[in-house]
Design a protein around this motif. Structure first.
Motif, PDB file in Angstrom:
ATOM      1  N   GLN A   1       0.685  -1.805  -0.187  1.00  0.00           N
ATOM      2  CA  GLN A   1       0.273   0.223   0.071  1.00  0.00           C
ATOM      3  C   GLN A   1       0.652   1.232   0.117  1.00  0.00           C
ATOM      4  O   GLN A   1       0.307   2.073  -0.064  1.00  0.00           O
ATOM      5  N   SER A   2       2.343   1.330  -0.214  1.00  0.00           N
ATOM      6  CA  SER A   2       2.599   2.415   0.436  1.00  0.00           C
ATOM      7  C   SER A   2       3.295   2.538  -1.096  1.00  0.00           C
ATOM      8  O   SER A   2       3.400   4.151  -1.371  1.00  0.00           O
ATOM      9  N   GLY A   3       4.180   1.873  -2.077  1.00  0.00           N
ATOM     10  CA  GLY A   3       3.980   2.344  -3.525  1.00  0.00           C
ATOM     11  C   GLY A   3       5.430   2.930  -3.755  1.00  0.00           C
ATOM     12  O   GLY A   3       6.789   2.224  -3.124  1.00  0.00           O
ATOM     13  N   LEU A   4       5.650   3.278  -4.988  1.00  0.00           N
ATOM     14  CA  LEU A   4       6.846   3.402  -5.224  1.00  0.00           C
ATOM     15  C   LEU A   4       6.977   5.223  -5.323  1.00  0.00           C
ATOM     16  O   LEU A   4       6.258   5.877  -6.126  1.00  0.00           O
ATOM     17  N   GLY A   5       8.517   5.218  -5.781  1.00  0.00           N
ATOM     18  CA  GLY A   5       8.315   6.324  -5.484  1.00  0.00           C
ATOM     19  C   GLY A   5       9.954   7.167  -6.387  1.00  0.00           C
ATOM     20  O   GLY A   5      11.082   5.965  -7.088  1.00  0.00           O
ATOM     21  N   ILE A   6      10.133   8.202  -6.849  1.00  0.00           N
ATOM     22  CA  ILE A   6      11.870   8.501  -7.816  1.00  0.00           C
ATOM     23  C   ILE A   6      12.119   9.390  -6.760  1.00  0.00           C
ATOM     24  O   ILE A   6      11.778  10.166  -5.601  1.00  0.00           O
ATOM     25  N   LYS A   7      13.957   9.937  -6.209  1.00  0.00           N
ATOM     26  CA  LYS A   7      13.953  11.001  -5.528  1.00  0.00           C
ATOM     27  C   LYS A   7      15.426  10.778  -5.813  1.00  0.00           C
ATOM     28  O   LYS A   7      16.038  10.492  -7.217  1.00  0.00           O
ATOM     29  N   GLY A   8      15.924  11.712  -5.513  1.00  0.00           N
ATOM     30  CA  GLY A   8      17.087  13.267  -5.757  1.00  0.00           C
ATOM     31  C   GLY A   8      18.264  13.616  -5.068  1.00  0.00           C
ATOM     32  O   GLY A   8      17.141  14.152  -3.797  1.00  0.00           O
ATOM     33  N   GLY A   9      18.979  14.216  -5.042  1.00  0.00           N
ATOM     34  CA  GLY A   9      19.974  15.304  -4.160  1.00  0.00           C
ATOM     35  C   GLY A   9      21.412  15.300  -3.913  1.00  0.00           C
ATOM     36  O   GLY A   9      22.185  14.650  -5.734  1.00  0.00           O
ATOM     37  N   VAL A  10      22.031  15.474  -3.097  1.00  0.00           N
ATOM     38  CA  VAL A  10      23.947  15.563  -3.167  1.00  0.00           C
ATOM     39  C   VAL A  10      23.951  15.458  -1.909  1.00  0.00           C
ATOM     40  O   VAL A  10      23.572  14.164  -0.788  1.00  0.00           O
ATOM     41  N   ASN A  11      24.950  14.462  -2.088  1.00  0.00           N
ATOM     42  CA  ASN A  11      26.082  13.680  -1.342  1.00  0.00           C
ATOM     43  C   ASN A  11      27.005  14.694  -0.614  1.00  0.00           C
ATOM     44  O   ASN A  11      28.131  15.649  -2.119  1.00  0.00           O
ATOM     45  N   LEU A  12      28.173  14.914   0.008  1.00  0.00           N
ATOM     46  CA  LEU A  12      28.875  15.402   0.616  1.00  0.00           C
ATOM     47  C   LEU A  12      29.748  14.243   1.308  1.00  0.00           C
ATOM     48  O   LEU A  12      29.595  14.037   2.281  1.00  0.00           O
ATOM     49  N   THR A  13      30.937  14.488   0.922  1.00  0.00           N
ATOM     50  CA  THR A  13      31.775  13.157   1.475  1.00  0.00           C
ATOM     51  C   THR A  13      33.117  13.517   1.602  1.00  0.00           C
ATOM     52  O   THR A  13      32.946  14.969   1.003  1.00  0.00           O
ATOM     53  N   ASN A  14      33.871  12.875   2.192  1.00  0.00           N
ATOM     54  CA  ASN A  14      35.406  12.872   2.498  1.00  0.00           C
ATOM     55  C   ASN A  14      35.947  11.224   2.931  1.00  0.00           C
ATOM     56  O   ASN A  14      34.780  10.410   2.952  1.00  0.00           O
ATOM     57  N   ILE A  15      36.931  10.936   2.123  1.00  0.00           N
ATOM     58  CA  ILE A  15      38.008   9.370   2.538  1.00  0.00           C
ATOM     59  C   ILE A  15      38.244   9.506   3.781  1.00  0.00           C
ATOM     60  O   ILE A  15      39.737  10.321   4.112  1.00  0.00           O
ATOM     61  N   SER A  16      37.967   8.692   5.289  1.00  0.00           N
ATOM     62  CA  SER A  16      38.919   9.016   5.869  1.00  0.00           C
ATOM     63  C   SER A  16      40.068   8.214   5.557  1.00  0.00           C
ATOM     64  O   SER A  16      39.462   6.706   4.918  1.00  0.00           O
ATOM     65  N   THR A  17      41.020   8.230   5.710  1.00  0.00           N
ATOM     66  CA  THR A  17      42.376   7.517   5.185  1.00  0.00           C
ATOM     67  C   THR A  17      43.429   6.652   6.407  1.00  0.00           C
ATOM     68  O   THR A  17      44.077   7.614   6.591  1.00  0.00           O
ATOM     69  N   ASP A  18      43.802   5.429   6.181  1.00  0.00           N
ATOM     70  CA  ASP A  18      44.483   4.716   7.178  1.00  0.00           C
ATOM     71  C   ASP A  18      45.448   3.956   6.437  1.00  0.00           C
ATOM     72  O   ASP A  18      45.493   2.930   6.236  1.00  0.00           O
ATOM     73  N   ALA A  19      47.152   5.160   6.068  1.00  0.00           N
ATOM     74  CA  ALA A  19      47.779   4.078   5.421  1.00  0.00           C
ATOM     75  C   ALA A  19      49.277   3.274   5.555  1.00  0.00           C
ATOM     76  O   ALA A  19      49.699   3.126   5.537  1.00  0.00           O
ATOM     77  N   GLY A  20      48.593   2.552   7.415  1.00  0.00           N
ATOM     78  CA  GLY A  20      49.874   1.912   7.421  1.00  0.00           C
ATOM     79  C   GLY A  20      50.560   3.135   8.399  1.00  0.00           C
ATOM     80  O   GLY A  20      50.953   4.219   8.197  1.00  0.00           O
ATOM     81  N   SER A  21      52.127   1.648   7.602  1.00  0.00           N
ATOM     82  CA  SER A  21      52.957   2.841   8.003  1.00  0.00           C
ATOM     83  C   SER A  21      53.998   3.786   6.720  1.00  0.00           C
ATOM     84  O   SER A  21      54.834   4.574   6.550  1.00  0.00           O
ATOM     85  N   LEU A  22      52.395   4.080   5.875  1.00  0.00           N
ATOM     86  CA  LEU A  22      52.891   5.085   4.829  1.00  0.00           C
ATOM     87  C   LEU A  22      52.296   6.779   5.377  1.00  0.00           C
ATOM     88  O   LEU A  22      52.129   7.382   4.080  1.00  0.00           O
ATOM     89  N   LYS A  23      51.807   6.572   6.824  1.00  0.00           N
ATOM     90  CA  LYS A  23      50.688   7.727   7.147  1.00  0.00           C
ATOM     91  C   LYS A  23      52.009   8.142   7.376  1.00  0.00           C
ATOM     92  O   LYS A  23      50.959  10.344   7.446  1.00  0.00           O
ATOM     93  N   ASN A  24      53.098   9.129   7.011  1.00  0.00           N
ATOM     94  CA  ASN A  24      53.831  10.030   6.988  1.00  0.00           C
ATOM     95  C   ASN A  24      53.893  10.816   4.791  1.00  0.00           C
ATOM     96  O   ASN A  24      54.176  11.798   5.338  1.00  0.00           O
TER      97      ASN A  24
ATOM     98  N   ILE B   1      51.109   9.737   2.828  1.00  0.00           N
ATOM     99  CA  ILE B   1      49.359   9.581   2.842  1.00  0.00           C
ATOM    100  C   ILE B   1      48.445   9.556   3.725  1.00  0.00           C
ATOM    101  O   ILE B   1      48.833   9.282   5.216  1.00  0.00           O
ATOM    102  N   SER B   2      47.919  10.558   3.710  1.00  0.00           N
ATOM    103  CA  SER B   2      46.558  11.187   4.574  1.00  0.00           C
ATOM    104  C   SER B   2      45.344  11.602   4.931  1.00  0.00           C
ATOM    105  O   SER B   2      45.473  12.236   2.993  1.00  0.00           O
ATOM    106  N   GLU B   3      44.638  11.243   5.528  1.00  0.00           N
ATOM    107  CA  GLU B   3      43.274  12.213   4.703  1.00  0.00           C
ATOM    108  C   GLU B   3      43.260  13.926   5.227  1.00  0.00           C
ATOM    109  O   GLU B   3      43.660  14.762   5.138  1.00  0.00           O
TER     110      GLU B   3
END
Length: 208
Positions: free
Chosen positions: A21-44, A46-48
């Protein structure tokens, strides 16, 4: 294969909507993202970066139930972030702008504490549709990997709330990663680990 997978999910959404009874719809919008980085021994090297990247999201949704409901979705979403990379052997860090496009398949479990207010959360399966090669190219001196930088499929989650206003659903969700998106390996180094995080704001309309 990706198109077949998307088609099967779409058929499932339409079938579910036909018997609910709830149906079907369409949607759209925006993403605001970043990337969390853990580079192990390369941390000096490569960093986020805390800088966010703005992308888009659009797709369809189906809803089963009313007070408590299940809402599967199919969304095409562009995401990314910025990663700071120091050149091999030293030098000034380079801020690499990362971008990729996913087919996201969230399955939300929701609750309506009030008629106009919704809260929801659930897992998200993601299939990569495309990526730029800026991150792989920036890390070429650290690895012999010549293929793509990001995994073809990953898992994440979404948590959020929404309101219904003038016949439209407005949702704000927090997104996070449950698995690494990066598949690059480095010579004599730990595996490079990255997970996305961010926010998604969408406007949705019921059509059936």
């Amino acid at each position: 294969m990706k198109k077949l997978f998307a088609a099967l999910i779409a058929l499932t959404l339409f079938s579910v909507s036909a018997y609910s009874q709830s149906g079907l719809g369409i949607k759209g919008g925006v993403n605001l993202t970043n990337i969390s980085t853990d580079a192990g021994s390369l941390k000096n090297n490569i960093s986020e970066s805390l800088d966010t990247k703005t992308g888009f999201a659009f797709g369809i949704w189906g809803r089963i139930g009313d007070k408590f409901y299940l809402q599967p979705e199919i969304m095409v979403a562009t995401k990314g972030g910025k990663v700071s990379v120091t050149p091999f052997g030293g030098g000034s860090p380079e801020l690499v702008d990362v971008k990729y496009t996913n087919l996201d398949i969230p399955v939300m479990i929701g609750f309506k504490p009030l008629g106009f207010l919704r809260v929801m959360g659930g897992p998200v399966a993601s299939v990569k549709l495309s990526e730029d090669m800026k991150l792989r190219d920036a890390l070429a001196e650290y690895t012999t990997n010549t293929g793509e930088a990001f995994s073809n499929s990953t898992w994440g989650y979404q948590l959020g709330a929404g309101i219904t206003l003038l016949g439209f659903d407005i949702d704000l969700r927090r997104e996070g990663g449950l698995s690494d998106i990066n598949i690059m390996n480095f010579n004599n180094e730990d595996k490079f680990s990255q997970r996305p995080a961010g926010w998604q704001l969408t406007l949705a309309k019921k059509i059936l």
